[in-house]
Design an enzyme around this catalytic site. Structure first.
Site, short mmCIF file in Angstrom:
data_model
loop_
_atom_site.label_atom_id
_atom_site.label_comp_id
_atom_site.label_asym_id
_atom_site.label_seq_id
_atom_site.Cartn_x
_atom_site.Cartn_y
_atom_site.Cartn_z
N ALA A 94 0.86 -1.18 0.00
CA ALA A 94 0.00 0.00 0.00
C ALA A 94 0.90 1.24 0.00
O ALA A 94 2.07 1.15 0.37
CB ALA A 94 -0.87 -0.02 1.25
N GLY A 133 0.29 -5.08 0.68
CA GLY A 133 -0.86 -5.07 -0.23
C GLY A 133 -0.52 -5.65 -1.59
O GLY A 133 -1.40 -6.18 -2.28
N GLU A 136 -0.93 -9.21 -1.23
CA GLU A 136 -2.37 -9.50 -1.07
C GLU A 136 -3.08 -9.50 -2.43
O GLU A 136 -3.96 -10.32 -2.67
CB GLU A 136 -3.00 -8.47 -0.13
CG GLU A 136 -2.52 -8.68 1.31
CD GLU A 136 -3.07 -7.65 2.27
OE1 GLU A 136 -2.80 -6.45 2.06
OE2 GLU A 136 -3.78 -8.04 3.21
N GLU A 156 3.68 -5.86 7.18
CA GLU A 156 2.88 -4.81 7.81
C GLU A 156 3.22 -4.58 9.28
O GLU A 156 3.21 -3.43 9.75
CB GLU A 156 1.38 -5.13 7.68
CG GLU A 156 0.79 -4.83 6.31
CD GLU A 156 0.97 -5.95 5.29
OE1 GLU A 156 1.77 -6.88 5.55
OE2 GLU A 156 0.31 -5.91 4.24
C1 3H9 Z 1 0.47 -2.44 3.33
O1 3H9 Z 1 0.71 -2.84 2.24
C2 3H9 Z 1 -0.87 -2.53 3.97
C3 3H9 Z 1 -1.83 -3.48 3.29
O2 3H9 Z 1 -1.78 -4.76 3.83
C4 3H9 Z 1 -3.26 -3.05 3.52
C5 3H9 Z 1 -3.82 -2.09 2.67
C6 3H9 Z 1 -5.29 -1.97 2.83
N1 3H9 Z 1 4.63 3.44 -0.13
O3 3H9 Z 1 13.26 1.59 0.18
P1 3H9 Z 1 13.67 2.36 -1.04
C7 3H9 Z 1 9.38 4.87 -1.38
S1 3H9 Z 1 1.64 -1.67 4.27
C8 3H9 Z 1 5.10 4.65 -0.46
O4 3H9 Z 1 14.81 3.29 -0.92
P2 3H9 Z 1 14.50 -0.06 -2.37
C9 3H9 Z 1 10.45 5.23 -0.38
O5 3H9 Z 1 9.95 6.12 0.58
C10 3H9 Z 1 3.02 -1.53 3.19
N2 3H9 Z 1 6.40 4.88 -0.74
O6 3H9 Z 1 13.89 1.40 -2.31
C11 3H9 Z 1 11.49 5.85 -1.29
O7 3H9 Z 1 11.06 7.16 -1.58
P3 3H9 Z 1 12.08 8.38 -1.73
C12 3H9 Z 1 3.76 -2.79 3.12
C13 3H9 Z 1 7.22 3.85 -0.69
O8 3H9 Z 1 14.57 -0.40 -3.80
C14 3H9 Z 1 11.39 5.03 -2.56
O9 3H9 Z 1 10.09 4.43 -2.52
N3 3H9 Z 1 4.94 -2.59 2.32
C15 3H9 Z 1 6.79 2.56 -0.37
O10 3H9 Z 1 15.71 -0.16 -1.51
C16 3H9 Z 1 12.42 3.95 -2.69
O11 3H9 Z 1 12.38 3.14 -1.52
C17 3H9 Z 1 6.13 -2.34 2.86
O12 3H9 Z 1 6.25 -2.25 4.05
C18 3H9 Z 1 5.42 2.37 -0.08
N4 3H9 Z 1 4.92 1.17 0.23
O13 3H9 Z 1 13.41 -1.00 -1.66
C19 3H9 Z 1 7.26 -2.21 1.90
N5 3H9 Z 1 7.85 1.72 -0.40
O14 3H9 Z 1 12.92 8.04 -2.90
C20 3H9 Z 1 8.04 -1.00 2.19
C21 3H9 Z 1 8.90 2.47 -0.75
O15 3H9 Z 1 11.20 9.53 -1.88
N6 3H9 Z 1 9.08 -0.77 1.20
N7 3H9 Z 1 8.53 3.75 -0.94
O16 3H9 Z 1 12.85 8.38 -0.45
C22 3H9 Z 1 10.20 -1.48 1.12
O17 3H9 Z 1 10.42 -2.42 1.83
C23 3H9 Z 1 11.22 -1.06 0.09
O18 3H9 Z 1 10.98 0.29 -0.21
C24 3H9 Z 1 11.21 -1.86 -1.22
C25 3H9 Z 1 12.16 -1.17 -2.24
C26 3H9 Z 1 11.71 -3.27 -0.92
C27 3H9 Z 1 9.82 -1.91 -1.82
#
Ligand code: 3H9
Length: 688
Positions: A94, A133, A136, A156
């Site tokens: 998400a 998400g 999901e 999450e």
């Molecule tokens: C969820 O999904 C809830 C659902 O179950 C329910 C819904 C109803 N959103 O980490 P990076 C940005 S909870 C917005 O350096 P990487 C990050 O801020 C979510 N922005 O890259 C950064 O921005 P900036 C569950 C996001 O390649 C840029 O992307 N998901 C999100 O090293 C690059 O990020 C997670 O917890 C996001 N979800 O790693 C996953 N994710 O350049 C969280 C990233 O402006 N994310 N950004 O600073 C990660 O684990 C890593 O970012 C990922 C990429 C592995 C995806």
């Protein structure tokens, strides 16, 4: 829309293109929203999510997906759907930035339900990361294929949440309750191979993932799509479920989300799907507004902000393949293991052959421990040891790319070492000092090219602790700073850049916190009450237990050095000095703030007598101090010091202070850090 590679080749025609009649045999293209495009080729619609940087399931993505599924369901020319993402990600979850705002429709559960309920088969082609998400969405598809590099998880809980779009109910239907508790309760991310073994994905496809998914979905046409929510939950061994739950709960002391995740996954076994997802959704929404979630969101964005270092925008790191480590004591051998874990070749240097051999044994011992605990395999250990050489002379460092010194924290020792090194290593080799308290600018001043000197401050045990303070010295070249950051990251560390000050960020904030603890003792709390209060708040150990573990001598020596220049008007508590004078130097000497009987820490009446005498000497009337006041004052002290460090430009931003305290000093991440807490308190305070 990004210009990242797309299986559709050219771009979509835009919403008006949806109704246009395509030329024969030409794939039909759609833009379902600004971030979701579709292409129908011979009856199969490929839906691509294209929302850089991580294809987060934003409102635009959700709108586009719903429109795509609606179109596919209604269009007689479409028989099946393949769902994939552009770039390195399927969907990174998400959109976390939306969590501070009211939920915007369409909501993810609605999108997920539309996917699962579609009468035409939908196959997920997981081209990369599928998290939260994103997973999901994939779990609602009727089959899942994955690229070998895909990573999957429901992380999450790391954001103080539970999955909010069916994850707690669909995952156990694929992997069983115990495995789902483990995965969702810990937020662990698994690679494609593990996901396949567990049953999360049906198959790994080494090349032409979309082609394989298209073939798979074509084969499903005419069959009743397999709905994950209809699958029975396997009857796992109750003892296995209890063990998985107990493990999660033990590791998440003081947090709500993991406990809620365990409760919801357990329910999958006996609550009807519809009721269980309603409970999941309500829990997700309640947690979304919790302090825990706000704190963990702050930590998430603070980590991303910390990666943006002033002055390094277009600066490339120097290539580093080999790392030299001088000094293979406790710290040096820990650093060596971290470097080996990071894939580097390591040359360890000690002053004698016997000391070098002892260093090798220490390193091998740490690697063995990791095998024994199941964190790595014997083959991993052997591969690491094959990259390690040791020597009793600096000459072994001739070809090295970067040297980290981890010798005794004494200015003369370190400057002499760096002077010797510059005659040995290449002129562009980076020289890093692991000093904790010395001025690295003075060490740099001792060498011909001070621009190649940088501070690389690890925390003990260096192979375990995630924090690395990267100290930008007055003359450190940007490429050298970038190199230190990149090496620390490769070692799995969280690098936080800071300027030169005694103790850098962490030890300065820790000293302020420890001082506040001493003020509390002088005011009337016992050291044991102080430790207990902050441990109940969530720190693994209180300041006095930590001081005992680290040993009291170094701080004592520092205070003695500072005595001559100390501001006489500043409050100074001499209890720690009195302990040292009484031969109480901490755990290694058998007694410090605590007594150690058979290695077990316990309160010591003698310490209370020393404290009482110190109070009496100052004429302080002791008063009871409540646990709440203890916690408040300790955190305020950290935050005040943190603010000073930011104001002085030593730390780039207040989030960096929180990250240092969380990753180097055991501050609980789910409380956000001292700066976060102070900021929230300020927001909540009535205006003056
Ligand atoms: C969820 O999904 C809830 C659902 O179950 C329910 C819904 C109803 N959103 O980490 P990076 C940005 S909870 C917005 O350096 P990487 C990050 O801020 C979510 N922005 O890259 C950064 O921005 P900036 C569950 C996001 O390649 C840029 O992307 N998901 C999100 O090293 C690059 O990020 C997670 O917890 C996001 N979800 O790693 C996953 N994710 O350049 C969280 C990233 O402006 N994310 N950004 O600073 C990660 O684990 C890593 O970012 C990922 C990429 C592995 C995806």
């Amino acid at each position: 829309m990004s210009d990242r590679s797309s299986a559709t080749g050219s771009r979509a025609a835009g919403p008006t293109g949806a109704g246009a009649t395509p030329p024969a045999a030409q794939p039909q293209r759609f833009a379902f929203s600004a971030t979701v495009i579709g292409e129908v080729d011979a009856g199969v619609m490929l839906v691509l999510i294209d929302n850089p940087p991580v294809n987060a399931a934003s409102a635009s993505v959700r709108t586009g997906l719903l429109a795509a599924i609606g179109r596919a369901a209604a269009d007689p020319d479409v028989v099946a759907v393949v769902l994939s993402g552009t770039g390195k990600t399927f969907v990174g979850g998400a959109d976390i930035r939306e969590f501070n705002l009211p939920p915007e429709p369409p909501l993810l559960p609605e999108v997920v339900a539309a996917i699962e309920d579609c009468a035409k088969p939908i196959v997920a082609a997981l081209n990369g990361v599928a998290l939260g998400g994103g997973l999901e969405i994939a779990l609602a598809c009727h089959a899942r294929l994955a690229a070998p590099g895909a990573k999957l998880g429901l992380p999450e809980v790391k954001l103080g949440l539970v999955p909010g779009a069916g994850g707690t109910q669909r995952l156990p239907r694929l992997v069983g309750v115990a495995a789902a508790i483990d995965l969702i309760g810990s937020g662990r991310i698994v690679d494609a191979g593990t996901a396949e073994r567990l049953g999360i994905v049906d198959r790994i496809v080494a090349s032409d993932l979309v082609g394989a998914a298209t073939a798979t979905v074509r084969a499903l046409v005419g069959t009743v799509p397999r709905r994950t929510s209809d699958l029975p939950v396997a009857a796992d061994d109750p003892a296995e479920i209890d063990a998985a739950a107990a493990k999660v709960l033990a590791r998440s002391r003081g947090q709500q989300a993991p406990a809620e995740a365990v409760r919801l996954v357990r329910a999958a076994a006996d609550v009807p799907f519809a009721d269980a997802v309603a409970d999941e959704r309500a829990t997700f929404l309640a947690l979304r507004n919790s302090d825990e979630a706000a704190a963990l969101r702050h930590v998430f964005f603070a980590e991303r902000a910390a990666a943006k270092v002033y002055g390094l925008d277009d600066v490339a790191a120097l290539p580093v393949a080999t790392i030299g480590i001088v000094g293979l004591g406790l710290m040096g051998s820990g650093i060596a293991v971290a470097a080996l874990d990071g894939g580097f070749a390591v040359v360890g240097v000690e002053t004698s052959a016997a000391a070098a051999e002892a260093g090798r044994a220490r390193i091998a011992g740490l690697l063995d421990k990791s095998v024994a605990s199941g964190r790595s395999s014997a083959a991993d250990r052997d591969a690491r040891l094959a990259r390690l050489t040791i020597s009793d002379g600096l000459a072994a460092l001739a070809g090295i790319d970067l040297v980290i010194e981890a010798v005794f924290d004494d200015l003369d020792v370190k400057t002499r070492l760096f002077q010797s090194l510059q005659g040995v290593v290449r002129p562009n080799a980076v020289l890093a000092t692991n000093t904790s308290y010395l001025d690295p600018d003075r060490i740099a001043a001792a060498v011909d090219r001070p621009e190649r000197v940088v501070g690389l401050h690890f925390f003990s045990p260096a192979n375990v602790m995630r924090l690395a303070e990267i100290v930008r010295c007055a003359k450190t070249a940007p490429t050298v700073l970038a190199t230190a950051i990149s090496v620390a990251r490769a070692m799995g560390k969280l690098p936080i850049v800071c300027g030169v000050t005694e103790g850098f960020i962490g030890n300065r904030v820790f000293s302020a916190y420890r001082r506040a603890g001493e003020f509390l003792i002088e005011d009337g709390a016992s050291p044991y009450e102080v430790d207990a209060a902050i441990e109940a708040f969530g720190l693994a150990m209180g300041p006095f237990a930590v001081s005992d573990l680290a040993g009291l001598e170094i701080a004592w020596a520092l205070r003695k050095r500072q005595a001559a220049t100390r501001d006489a008007s500043e409050r100074y508590v001499d209890i720690a000095d009195r302990l040292c004078e009484a031969g109480r130097f901490g755990q290694r000497s058998g007694k410090g703030w605590y007594a150690y009987v058979d290695g077990k820490r316990q309160p010591d009446p003698e310490v209370l007598m020393i404290v009482a005498a110190a109070r009496a000497a100052k004429g302080v009337a002791s008063r009871p101090v409540a646990a709440e006041e203890i916690v408040e004052r300790l955190i305020a002290a950290m935050a005040d010091e943190g603010r000073m460090l930011v104001a002085a430009g030593i730390a780039a931003r207040s989030g960096d202070i929180d990250l240092v305290m969380i990753n180097g000093y055991g501050f609980p991440a789910h409380k956000g850090g001292p700066m976060f807490i102070a900021g929230r308190a300020q927001e909540a305070a009535p205006p003056h």
